[in-house]
Design a protein around this motif. Sequence first.
Motif, PDB file in Angstrom:
ATOM      1  N   THR A  76       0.151   2.529   9.342  1.00 51.35           N
ATOM      2  CA  THR A  76      -1.219   3.050   9.358  1.00 51.35           C
ATOM      3  C   THR A  76      -1.660   3.257   7.916  1.00 51.35           C
ATOM      4  OG1 THR A  76      -0.705   4.250  11.396  1.00 51.35           O
ATOM      5  CG2 THR A  76      -2.748   4.826  10.273  1.00 51.35           C
ATOM      6  N   ALA A  77      -2.854   2.798   7.585  1.00 54.01           N
ATOM      7  CA  ALA A  77      -3.376   2.942   6.222  1.00 54.01           C
ATOM      8  C   ALA A  77      -4.821   3.419   6.284  1.00 54.01           C
ATOM      9  CB  ALA A  77      -3.293   1.607   5.477  1.00 54.01           C
ATOM     10  N   GLY A  78      -5.247   4.142   5.250  1.00 53.17           N
ATOM     11  CA  GLY A  78      -6.632   4.601   5.198  1.00 53.17           C
ATOM     12  C   GLY A  78      -6.887   5.395   3.937  1.00 53.17           C
ATOM     13  N   ILE A  79      -8.165   5.703   3.691  1.00 52.92           N
ATOM     14  CA  ILE A  79      -8.558   6.541   2.560  1.00 52.92           C
ATOM     15  C   ILE A  79      -8.603   7.985   3.023  1.00 52.92           C
ATOM     16  CG2 ILE A  79     -10.328   7.023   0.841  1.00 52.92           C
ATOM     17  CD1 ILE A  79      -8.999   4.346   0.428  1.00 52.92           C
ATOM     18  N   VAL A  80      -7.815   8.840   2.373  1.00 55.02           N
ATOM     19  CA  VAL A  80      -7.768  10.263   2.700  1.00 55.02           C
ATOM     20  C   VAL A  80      -8.113  11.030   1.432  1.00 55.02           C
ATOM     21  CG1 VAL A  80      -6.368  12.166   3.545  1.00 55.02           C
ATOM     22  CG2 VAL A  80      -6.001   9.861   4.449  1.00 55.02           C
ATOM     23  N   GLY A  81      -9.288  11.661   1.411  1.00 58.35           N
ATOM     24  CA  GLY A  81      -9.720  12.364   0.209  1.00 58.35           C
ATOM     25  C   GLY A  81      -9.884  11.406  -0.949  1.00 58.35           C
ATOM     26  N   ASP A  82      -9.115  11.624  -2.022  1.00 55.42           N
ATOM     27  CA  ASP A  82      -9.197  10.797  -3.221  1.00 55.42           C
ATOM     28  C   ASP A  82      -8.235   9.615  -3.189  1.00 55.42           C
ATOM     29  OD1 ASP A  82     -10.876  12.802  -4.652  1.00 55.42           O
ATOM     30  OD2 ASP A  82      -9.065  13.999  -4.461  1.00 55.42           O
ATOM     31  N   ASP A  83      -7.390   9.533  -2.162  1.00 55.43           N
ATOM     32  CA  ASP A  83      -6.274   8.606  -2.208  1.00 55.43           C
ATOM     33  C   ASP A  83      -6.288   7.602  -1.060  1.00 55.43           C
ATOM     34  OD1 ASP A  83      -5.158  10.058  -4.397  1.00 55.43           O
ATOM     35  OD2 ASP A  83      -4.375  11.531  -2.978  1.00 55.43           O
ATOM     36  N   ALA A 125      -6.729  -0.213  -3.703  1.00 55.37           N
ATOM     37  CA  ALA A 125      -5.736   0.849  -3.523  1.00 55.37           C
ATOM     38  C   ALA A 125      -5.085   0.757  -2.142  1.00 55.37           C
ATOM     39  CB  ALA A 125      -6.398   2.215  -3.713  1.00 55.37           C
ATOM     40  N   LEU A 126      -5.875   0.455  -1.115  1.00 53.35           N
ATOM     41  CA  LEU A 126      -5.317   0.298   0.226  1.00 53.35           C
ATOM     42  C   LEU A 126      -4.304  -0.841   0.265  1.00 53.35           C
ATOM     43  CD1 LEU A 126      -8.262   0.747   2.770  1.00 53.35           C
ATOM     44  CD2 LEU A 126      -6.145   2.066   2.667  1.00 53.35           C
ATOM     45  N   ALA A 127      -4.658  -1.965  -0.382  1.00 54.80           N
ATOM     46  CA  ALA A 127      -3.744  -3.109  -0.405  1.00 54.80           C
ATOM     47  C   ALA A 127      -2.428  -2.740  -1.083  1.00 54.80           C
ATOM     48  CB  ALA A 127      -4.397  -4.289  -1.106  1.00 54.80           C
ATOM     49  N   GLN A 128      -2.496  -1.931  -2.147  1.00 56.75           N
ATOM     50  CA  GLN A 128      -1.274  -1.543  -2.848  1.00 56.75           C
ATOM     51  C   GLN A 128      -0.343  -0.733  -1.954  1.00 56.75           C
ATOM     52  OE1 GLN A 128      -1.573   0.028  -6.885  1.00 56.75           O
ATOM     53  NE2 GLN A 128      -3.622  -0.854  -7.061  1.00 56.75           N
ATOM     54  N   VAL A 129      -0.910   0.248  -1.213  1.00 61.02           N
ATOM     55  CA  VAL A 129      -0.029   1.068  -0.376  1.00 61.02           C
ATOM     56  C   VAL A 129       0.462   0.281   0.840  1.00 61.02           C
ATOM     57  CG1 VAL A 129      -0.895   3.303  -1.153  1.00 61.02           C
ATOM     58  CG2 VAL A 129      -2.046   2.147   0.757  1.00 61.02           C
ATOM     59  N   VAL A 130      -0.343  -0.653   1.332  1.00 54.98           N
ATOM     60  CA  VAL A 130       0.120  -1.519   2.421  1.00 54.98           C
ATOM     61  C   VAL A 130       1.290  -2.381   1.942  1.00 54.98           C
ATOM     62  CG1 VAL A 130      -0.505  -3.519   3.837  1.00 54.98           C
ATOM     63  CG2 VAL A 130      -2.021  -1.533   3.739  1.00 54.98           C
ATOM     64  N   GLU A 131       1.155  -2.955   0.739  1.00 59.42           N
ATOM     65  CA  GLU A 131       2.248  -3.754   0.168  1.00 59.42           C
ATOM     66  C   GLU A 131       3.523  -2.923   0.055  1.00 59.42           C
ATOM     67  OE1 GLU A 131       2.444  -6.865  -2.276  1.00 59.42           O
ATOM     68  OE2 GLU A 131       1.347  -7.657  -0.562  1.00 59.42           O
ATOM     69  N   ARG A 132       3.393  -1.694  -0.402  1.00 60.71           N
ATOM     70  CA  ARG A 132       4.577  -0.858  -0.605  1.00 60.71           C
ATOM     71  C   ARG A 132       5.257  -0.508   0.714  1.00 60.71           C
ATOM     72  NH1 ARG A 132       2.006   3.287  -5.100  1.00 60.71           N
ATOM     73  NH2 ARG A 132       1.741   1.735  -6.752  1.00 60.71           N
ATOM     74  N   THR A 133       4.466  -0.224   1.745  1.00 66.71           N
ATOM     75  CA  THR A 133       5.080   0.130   3.024  1.00 66.71           C
ATOM     76  C   THR A 133       5.775  -1.073   3.654  1.00 66.71           C
ATOM     77  OG1 THR A 133       2.900  -0.183   4.057  1.00 66.71           O
ATOM     78  CG2 THR A 133       3.582   2.071   3.599  1.00 66.71           C
ATOM     79  N   ILE A 134       5.166  -2.255   3.547  1.00 67.82           N
ATOM     80  CA  ILE A 134       5.814  -3.457   4.090  1.00 67.82           C
ATOM     81  C   ILE A 134       7.112  -3.740   3.338  1.00 67.82           C
ATOM     82  CG2 ILE A 134       5.584  -5.945   4.426  1.00 67.82           C
ATOM     83  CD1 ILE A 134       2.567  -5.489   4.805  1.00 67.82           C
ATOM     84  N   ALA A 135       7.076  -3.577   2.004  1.00 70.74           N
ATOM     85  CA  ALA A 135       8.286  -3.780   1.208  1.00 70.74           C
ATOM     86  C   ALA A 135       9.365  -2.776   1.583  1.00 70.74           C
ATOM     87  CB  ALA A 135       7.955  -3.673  -0.280  1.00 70.74           C
ATOM     88  N   GLY A 144      11.091  -4.432  11.026  1.00 70.34           N
ATOM     89  CA  GLY A 144       9.857  -5.183  11.157  1.00 70.34           C
ATOM     90  C   GLY A 144       8.676  -4.248  11.357  1.00 70.34           C
ATOM     91  N   ILE A 145       7.468  -4.789  11.271  1.00 69.03           N
ATOM     92  CA  ILE A 145       6.236  -4.035  11.514  1.00 69.03           C
ATOM     93  C   ILE A 145       5.686  -4.469  12.862  1.00 69.03           C
ATOM     94  CG2 ILE A 145       3.920  -3.498  10.683  1.00 69.03           C
ATOM     95  CD1 ILE A 145       6.085  -2.530   8.806  1.00 69.03           C
ATOM     96  N   ALA A 146       5.375  -3.502  13.720  1.00 60.82           N
ATOM     97  CA  ALA A 146       4.833  -3.828  15.043  1.00 60.82           C
ATOM     98  C   ALA A 146       3.348  -4.132  14.970  1.00 60.82           C
ATOM     99  CB  ALA A 146       5.082  -2.677  16.011  1.00 60.82           C
ATOM    100  N   THR A 147       2.595  -3.340  14.215  1.00 59.50           N
ATOM    101  CA  THR A 147       1.157  -3.543  14.096  1.00 59.50           C
ATOM    102  C   THR A 147       0.637  -2.754  12.911  1.00 59.50           C
ATOM    103  OG1 THR A 147      -0.949  -3.550  15.319  1.00 59.50           O
ATOM    104  CG2 THR A 147       0.456  -1.620  15.587  1.00 59.50           C
ATOM    105  N   LEU A 148      -0.530  -3.144  12.434  1.00 64.02           N
ATOM    106  CA  LEU A 148      -1.206  -2.451  11.335  1.00 64.02           C
ATOM    107  C   LEU A 148      -2.493  -1.855  11.866  1.00 64.02           C
ATOM    108  CD1 LEU A 148      -2.043  -1.754   8.359  1.00 64.02           C
ATOM    109  CD2 LEU A 148      -3.018  -4.070   8.260  1.00 64.02           C
ATOM    110  N   ALA A 149      -2.709  -0.569  11.610  1.00 63.27           N
ATOM    111  CA  ALA A 149      -3.970   0.096  11.931  1.00 63.27           C
ATOM    112  C   ALA A 149      -4.582   0.624  10.644  1.00 63.27           C
ATOM    113  CB  ALA A 149      -3.739   1.246  12.911  1.00 63.27           C
ATOM    114  N   VAL A 150      -5.845   0.335  10.422  1.00 55.36           N
ATOM    115  CA  VAL A 150      -6.567   0.855   9.264  1.00 55.36           C
ATOM    116  C   VAL A 150      -7.507   1.941   9.754  1.00 55.36           C
ATOM    117  CG1 VAL A 150      -8.054   0.338   7.316  1.00 55.36           C
ATOM    118  CG2 VAL A 150      -6.424  -1.380   8.119  1.00 55.36           C
ATOM    119  N   ALA A 151      -7.272   3.164   9.309  1.00 50.90           N
ATOM    120  CA  ALA A 151      -8.091   4.303   9.709  1.00 50.90           C
ATOM    121  C   ALA A 151      -9.290   4.414   8.786  1.00 50.90           C
ATOM    122  CB  ALA A 151      -7.253   5.585   9.645  1.00 50.90           C
ATOM    123  N   ILE A 152     -10.481   4.463   9.367  1.00 50.86           N
ATOM    124  CA  ILE A 152     -11.704   4.583   8.582  1.00 50.86           C
ATOM    125  C   ILE A 152     -12.496   5.798   9.052  1.00 50.86           C
ATOM    126  CG2 ILE A 152     -11.768   2.077   8.244  1.00 50.86           C
ATOM    127  CD1 ILE A 152     -14.173   2.063  10.212  1.00 50.86           C
TER     128      ILE A 152
END
Length: 414
Positions: free
Chosen positions: A95-102, A138-148, A156-164
């Motif tokens: 799960t990825a998303g913008i939370v506050g400043d991050d 910034a979202l792409a960077q944290v997604v890359e890190r979690t997959i790595a 493995g990763i089952a699915t990706l959810a982007v919270a907006i």
Amino acid sequence: MTQSGARSEADHDDPTAPATNPAAAHAAGLVIGHLFAHGEAGRTELATASGLGRSAASALLHRMLERGVLVEDDAAERARGGRLSLAVADRLLLTAGIVGDDAVATLTELDGTEVARYEEPALVEDDERPGPAAALDALAQVVERTIAQAARDERGIATLAVAIQGAVAGSPELAVLDDALGLEPIDVVSALRARSARLADIEPELAAPPTLISTPTADAVAEAARRSAAVLLHLTGDTQVAAGIAIGGMAYRGAHGLAGTFGHLPVVPDGVRCACGQRGCLTTVASPGPILERAELREFEVQYGRRAALEELATRIAAAEDRARWAWLDAALWIGRALQVVVPTIDPDVVSVGGWWAPLAGDIEAAFRDNRPALGGGALDAVPRIVPAATAGFAAATAQARERLRASLVAAAA
């Protein structure tokens, strides 16, 4: 199981679309829910969980094995009554998303246990608010890190959810009216795919396609379940002014996905022009930026970030500091006026107030009750209940991603 194996192409518009056979789907859902919670189980245990008779349960489990939804342990164990598990049991939810400043990304087990979290500042130069490109980078960077991280752990990763925070509309799903990602419709998943080689590499092997989740709507569903509310409206003002609606325990998005765009109700007569083009939108007077400006906390925000600035604002309001209290009450007035428009339209039995607004729900209720037509002095005068929310948006989005994965597996099984 790949995306194509999990669901038919026709179902991609609605991740929670029911399977063709409702009875089979219900039983499969019970089996999958049991395995989400327990990891693995024997046939007898799963037959009991399914609610079916012995032969019907056996046929269901056989079909789920054939379709790749379930897997069985090795032949030696099978001879002693092998145990079954989900084919995706060892995979993680991202799960990825913008939370506050991050920008934030998490990995969680299927049972909801968080196993990793990465954060990356989403600010642009000169400490201005994040723009769409900066937020996506910034979202792409944290997604890359979690997959790595998952790869290092041989998971493995089952699915990706982007919270907006904005609305989810269209097919493919687009984010719209999101302050961090831009007000115009944007294909967030495609933008992340273009920025993340790892995401592009793993996407064909996902068990369910990537999805967007409106955090306020996820909060509304969670709050409705918690309060057994038939119709619930959830409000939040952490990142932007937003709302979500749950009816009968299900997310209500409207015909075009715009049902929760609460922040863009034009409630201030002859107000300032909003970035959306209208004048007097609620967001122009009740979003974090204008409130912090009126509370003289703009410099504090620039130095320490918006999350810290809102915490400082809440502290000053609680201490009855004049400037902070005045800034908040002005916003609460307009939030209450917006509710006077929305509440008679959807008639919720509960309005939940989340984020930093939650402890101040009483001020919103006072503004809502003021200038409201009398309803006979009886029980209707207290309708709806306005209560502080107990949910945390990002966690609720992860829970909804988990439910969408479950629904995708049910569709494949039944």
